[in-house]
Design a protein around this motif. Structure first.
Motif, PDB file in Angstrom:
ATOM      1  N   ILE A  16       0.836  -1.201   0.000  1.00  0.00           N
ATOM      2  CA  ILE A  16       0.000   0.000   0.000  1.00  0.00           C
ATOM      3  C   ILE A  16       0.874   1.255   0.000  1.00  0.00           C
ATOM      4  CG2 ILE A  16      -1.637   1.351   1.361  1.00  0.00           C
ATOM      5  CD1 ILE A  16      -2.873  -1.317   2.262  1.00  0.00           C
ATOM      6  N   CYS A  17       1.887   1.283   0.871  1.00  0.00           N
ATOM      7  CA  CYS A  17       2.757   2.460   0.935  1.00  0.00           C
ATOM      8  C   CYS A  17       3.524   2.653  -0.366  1.00  0.00           C
ATOM      9  CB  CYS A  17       3.722   2.321   2.108  1.00  0.00           C
ATOM     10  SG  CYS A  17       2.939   2.444   3.735  1.00  0.00           S
ATOM     11  N   HIS A  18       3.984   1.559  -0.959  1.00  0.00           N
ATOM     12  CA  HIS A  18       4.714   1.651  -2.226  1.00  0.00           C
ATOM     13  C   HIS A  18       3.838   2.226  -3.319  1.00  0.00           C
ATOM     14  CE1 HIS A  18       6.142   0.074  -6.133  1.00  0.00           C
ATOM     15  NE2 HIS A  18       7.343   0.314  -5.620  1.00  0.00           N
ATOM     16  N   ASP A  19       2.581   1.778  -3.384  1.00  0.00           N
ATOM     17  CA  ASP A  19       1.680   2.242  -4.444  1.00  0.00           C
ATOM     18  C   ASP A  19       1.230   3.680  -4.228  1.00  0.00           C
ATOM     19  OD1 ASP A  19       1.949  -0.219  -5.572  1.00  0.00           O
ATOM     20  OD2 ASP A  19      -0.092  -0.898  -5.189  1.00  0.00           O
ATOM     21  N   LEU A  20       1.216   4.143  -2.983  1.00  0.00           N
ATOM     22  CA  LEU A  20       0.769   5.508  -2.700  1.00  0.00           C
ATOM     23  C   LEU A  20       1.873   6.542  -2.862  1.00  0.00           C
ATOM     24  CD1 LEU A  20      -1.520   5.064   0.441  1.00  0.00           C
ATOM     25  CD2 LEU A  20      -2.229   5.652  -1.876  1.00  0.00           C
ATOM     26  N   ILE A  21       3.128   6.151  -2.610  1.00  0.00           N
ATOM     27  CA  ILE A  21       4.202   7.140  -2.606  1.00  0.00           C
ATOM     28  C   ILE A  21       4.463   7.705  -3.993  1.00  0.00           C
ATOM     29  CG2 ILE A  21       6.159   5.580  -2.957  1.00  0.00           C
ATOM     30  CD1 ILE A  21       5.913   8.533  -0.460  1.00  0.00           C
ATOM     31  N   SER A  22       4.240   6.916  -5.051  1.00  0.00           N
ATOM     32  CA  SER A  22       4.494   7.415  -6.408  1.00  0.00           C
ATOM     33  C   SER A  22       3.554   8.550  -6.801  1.00  0.00           C
ATOM     34  CB  SER A  22       4.409   6.263  -7.415  1.00  0.00           C
ATOM     35  OG  SER A  22       5.473   5.356  -7.215  1.00  0.00           O
ATOM     36  N   PRO A  23       2.217   8.402  -6.654  1.00  0.00           N
ATOM     37  CA  PRO A  23       1.357   9.541  -6.987  1.00  0.00           C
ATOM     38  C   PRO A  23       1.557  10.743  -6.077  1.00  0.00           C
ATOM     39  CG  PRO A  23       0.070   7.727  -6.059  1.00  0.00           C
ATOM     40  CD  PRO A  23       1.431   7.189  -6.357  1.00  0.00           C
ATOM     41  N   ILE A  24       1.887  10.505  -4.802  1.00  0.00           N
ATOM     42  CA  ILE A  24       2.173  11.621  -3.902  1.00  0.00           C
ATOM     43  C   ILE A  24       3.402  12.377  -4.395  1.00  0.00           C
ATOM     44  CG2 ILE A  24       2.960  12.235  -1.588  1.00  0.00           C
ATOM     45  CD1 ILE A  24       0.037  11.648  -1.634  1.00  0.00           C
ATOM     46  N   GLY A  25       4.414  11.632  -4.824  1.00  0.00           N
ATOM     47  CA  GLY A  25       5.614  12.260  -5.367  1.00  0.00           C
ATOM     48  C   GLY A  25       5.325  13.032  -6.639  1.00  0.00           C
ATOM     49  N   ALA A  26       4.435  12.496  -7.474  1.00  0.00           N
ATOM     50  CA  ALA A  26       4.077  13.183  -8.718  1.00  0.00           C
ATOM     51  C   ALA A  26       3.364  14.502  -8.427  1.00  0.00           C
ATOM     52  CB  ALA A  26       3.199  12.278  -9.571  1.00  0.00           C
ATOM     53  N   ILE A  27       2.486  14.506  -7.438  1.00  0.00           N
ATOM     54  CA  ILE A  27       1.802  15.747  -7.060  1.00  0.00           C
ATOM     55  C   ILE A  27       2.807  16.765  -6.556  1.00  0.00           C
ATOM     56  CG2 ILE A  27       0.124  16.781  -5.486  1.00  0.00           C
ATOM     57  CD1 ILE A  27      -1.355  14.073  -5.504  1.00  0.00           C
ATOM     58  N   SER A  28       3.758  16.311  -5.744  1.00  0.00           N
ATOM     59  CA  SER A  28       4.790  17.207  -5.224  1.00  0.00           C
ATOM     60  C   SER A  28       5.600  17.819  -6.364  1.00  0.00           C
ATOM     61  CB  SER A  28       5.713  16.443  -4.276  1.00  0.00           C
ATOM     62  OG  SER A  28       6.720  17.292  -3.763  1.00  0.00           O
ATOM     63  N   ASN A  29       5.960  17.002  -7.350  1.00  0.00           N
ATOM     64  CA  ASN A  29       6.702  17.514  -8.504  1.00  0.00           C
ATOM     65  C   ASN A  29       5.869  18.519  -9.296  1.00  0.00           C
ATOM     66  OD1 ASN A  29       8.911  15.924  -7.883  1.00  0.00           O
ATOM     67  ND2 ASN A  29       8.284  14.248  -9.235  1.00  0.00           N
ATOM     68  N   GLY A  30       4.571  18.249  -9.420  1.00  0.00           N
ATOM     69  CA  GLY A  30       3.694  19.169 -10.132  1.00  0.00           C
ATOM     70  C   GLY A  30       3.595  20.519  -9.447  1.00  0.00           C
ATOM     71  N   VAL A  31       3.492  20.501  -8.124  1.00  0.00           N
ATOM     72  CA  VAL A  31       3.444  21.746  -7.362  1.00  0.00           C
ATOM     73  C   VAL A  31       4.742  22.522  -7.528  1.00  0.00           C
ATOM     74  CG1 VAL A  31       3.339  22.712  -5.029  1.00  0.00           C
ATOM     75  CG2 VAL A  31       1.772  20.884  -5.675  1.00  0.00           C
ATOM     76  N   GLU A  32       5.860  21.806  -7.520  1.00  0.00           N
ATOM     77  CA  GLU A  32       7.155  22.465  -7.693  1.00  0.00           C
ATOM     78  C   GLU A  32       7.262  23.102  -9.074  1.00  0.00           C
ATOM     79  OE1 GLU A  32      11.948  21.399  -7.395  1.00  0.00           O
ATOM     80  OE2 GLU A  32      10.441  19.926  -6.820  1.00  0.00           O
ATOM     81  N   LEU A  33       6.763  22.422 -10.094  1.00  0.00           N
ATOM     82  CA  LEU A  33       6.792  22.969 -11.449  1.00  0.00           C
ATOM     83  C   LEU A  33       5.909  24.214 -11.555  1.00  0.00           C
ATOM     84  CD1 LEU A  33       6.691  19.698 -13.588  1.00  0.00           C
ATOM     85  CD2 LEU A  33       8.611  21.284 -13.353  1.00  0.00           C
ATOM     86  N   LEU A  34       4.751  24.178 -10.897  1.00  0.00           N
ATOM     87  CA  LEU A  34       3.884  25.354 -10.886  1.00  0.00           C
ATOM     88  C   LEU A  34       4.584  26.543 -10.231  1.00  0.00           C
ATOM     89  CD1 LEU A  34       0.422  23.786  -9.954  1.00  0.00           C
ATOM     90  CD2 LEU A  34       1.011  24.906 -12.112  1.00  0.00           C
ATOM     91  N   SER A  35       5.291  26.266  -9.153  1.00  0.00           N
ATOM     92  CA  SER A  35       6.008  27.335  -8.462  1.00  0.00           C
ATOM     93  C   SER A  35       7.104  27.923  -9.344  1.00  0.00           C
ATOM     94  CB  SER A  35       6.624  26.811  -7.157  1.00  0.00           C
ATOM     95  OG  SER A  35       5.614  26.371  -6.273  1.00  0.00           O
TER      96      SER A  35
END
Length: 200
Positions: A16-35
C-alpha cells in the motif's frame, strides 16, 4: 494473529505504501513545477504543498512501522531520524532520535510502532526521546504537561493477543506486541501523569 498473518500484514503495508508514494511524489513535482513557472505563489498552492509533504512523511513512517522487515535488513539511523523529522515538521510533537549507525530494520519497525502508540498519548504535543543501548535495548521516553492514556490499551501492550476492541487508529497497539514476540523481546511500560516510558 499468527506469525504468518503478521508477515502478510507487513507485506500488505509495504504494498500500500509503495503504491501511494508514487502519486504523492508526482503531485509534489507538479506543485514544484507550478512554483517555478510563477503560478504557485498563492496560499492555495502553499496549502497543497504542505499537505503533500505531510502525506509523504506519514507514508514514509508507515512504510517502516507497518511494512515488511525481513531478517538481515537494516536501515540507517540517519534515515530513520529524517523520517521522524519530516513527520513532525510544523507540529507540536518532537522526536529526539539518538540511535546511531546501521540498525536492524525489524527493531526500528518496533520502535516506530511504539512511537505511534506514544503519539496517541500526546494530543497537545510533547518531546519523545529514543535511545538504543550498547546491549541493543531500546528506551522511548515521552514527556508532556498533559497526557491522554487509555489504560486498557497500554495494559495490553506487553502481552500479545490480549488487546480487544481496538479501532483502526489503535492497530499499532495490536501489532507492536506481535513484532516484539517475533524478535524475542518483551515490551515494558512505565506511565505517570506527565511521562510515558517504553522499553524493549
Amino acid at each position: 494473529m499468527s506469525r504468518a498473518s503478521s508477515d502478510i500484514a507487513g507485506l500488505l503495508g509495504s504494498r500500500i505504501c509503495h503504491d501511494l508514494i508514487s502519486p504523492i511524489g508526482a503531485i509534489s513535482n507538479g506543485v514544484e513545477l507550478l512554483s517555478m513557472a510563477g503560478a504557485g505563489s498563492g496560499p492555495e498552492i502553499g496549502l497543497i504543498a504542505q499537505s503533500v509533504d505531510h502525506a509523504a512523511a506519514r507514508i514514509a513512517f508507515f512504510r517502516v512501522a507497518f511494512g515488511a522487515a525481513g531478517a538481515g535488513q537494516s536501515i540507517t539511523a540517519a534515515e530513520a531520524g529524517r523520517i521522524l523529522a519530516d513527520l513532525t515538521r510544523d507540529t507540536r510533537l518532537t522526536f529526539d532520535w539518538q540511535p546511531k549507525g546501521a540498525l536492524p530494520r525489524a527493531e526500528v519497525k518496533l520502535a516506530f510502532l511504539l512511537l505511534n502508540c506514544i503519539e496517541t498519548a500526546l494530543p497537545r504535543g510533547g518531546t519523545v526521546t529514543a535511545t538504543r543501548g550498547e546491549d541493543g535495548g531500546w528506551r522511548l521516553h515521552a514527556a508532556a504537561e498533559r497526557l491522554r492514556i487509555d489504560a486498557a490499551m497500554w495494559a495490553a501492550l506487553p502481552r500479545p493477543y490480549t488487546a480487544t476492541g481496538l479501532g483502526a487508529a489503535e492497530v499499532q497497539f495490536l501489532l507492536a506486541p506481535l513484532v516484539a514476540a517475533d524478535l524475542g523481546r518483551r515490551i515494558g511500560t512505565a506511565l505517570t501523569d506527565t511521562s510515558v516510558e517504553v522499553t524493549f
